[in-house]
Design a protein around this motif. Structure first.
Motif, short mmCIF file in Angstrom:
data_model
loop_
_atom_site.label_atom_id
_atom_site.label_comp_id
_atom_site.label_asym_id
_atom_site.label_seq_id
_atom_site.Cartn_x
_atom_site.Cartn_y
_atom_site.Cartn_z
N ARG A 14 11.00 7.06 3.43
CA ARG A 14 10.49 6.48 2.19
C ARG A 14 11.49 5.51 1.55
O ARG A 14 11.08 4.52 0.94
N TRP A 43 4.54 -0.08 -6.23
CA TRP A 43 3.90 1.22 -6.02
C TRP A 43 2.90 1.49 -7.13
O TRP A 43 3.17 1.20 -8.29
N GLU A 46 0.72 6.80 -4.81
CA GLU A 46 1.08 6.90 -3.39
C GLU A 46 0.73 5.63 -2.62
O GLU A 46 0.96 5.55 -1.43
N GLN A 47 0.14 4.65 -3.30
CA GLN A 47 -0.27 3.41 -2.63
C GLN A 47 0.64 2.26 -3.02
O GLN A 47 1.29 2.29 -4.06
N THR A 96 -1.37 2.01 2.32
CA THR A 96 -0.78 3.35 2.30
C THR A 96 0.12 3.51 3.51
O THR A 96 -0.05 2.82 4.52
#
Length: 162
Positions: A14, A43, A46-47, A96
């Motif tokens: 990440r 961001w 979570e996308q 994503t």
């Protein structure tokens, strides 16, 4: 002698994705062709959201982001980007990051190992990863080479080789 083994996983760092996103953001802030088009990447939960005032510009943002991911050794197979959608006066793309191996994909990989791999190699599905074991370490190397040669629609990493 105990069996040798390794795990097949599909994970993305990440922090590296975040670094690529920040580099993309800096680049689109400086580039002349992105001036006055409302270009933005960031961001949203979570996308990853990319937006600009035209479909071409938002696709160009996606191109820049993909280039930054490649430079950071992140497979584009783990990026699932949608189509540009008009939202008022601007266009948006939501993307994503795919992580983990689904049950169906794990079964596909297991079948490849069983059908095309060396005899005596066992593959066990363990949640979102696969454990491959064999008495012979050379067989495990062969399985890794076999899977690297396959064009799967998801990214694979080989970890915990022992």
């Amino acid at each position: 002698m105990a069996d040798s083994s390794f795990d097949i996983v599909s994970k993305v760092d990440r922090q590296e994705v975040d670094n690529a996103l920040n580099q993309t953001s800096k680049e689109i802030a400086q580039r002349f062709d992105f001036k006055n088009v409302g270009a933005h990447i960031g961001w949203t939960g979570e996308q990853i959201e990319m937006r600009a005032n035209s479909e071409e510009r938002v696709n160009a943002i996606l191109d820049v982001f993909q280039g930054k991911l490649i430079k950071r050794s992140i497979s584009l197979k783990s990026l699932d980007a949608g189509e540009p959608k008009a939202s008022g006066k601007e266009y948006k793309i939501f993307a994503t990051i795919q992580e983990g191996i689904s049950q169906d994909n794990a079964k596909k990989v297991s079948k490849i190992i069983r059908d095309e791999g060396p005899k005596g190699v066992k593959a066990q599905i363990q949640g979102e990863e696969l454990r491959v074991s064999s008495k012979n370490r050379d067989d495990l190397q062969e399985v890794i080479a076999l899977l690297k040669g396959k064009d799967l629609e998801f990214a694979l990493q080989f970890v915990n080789y022992r």
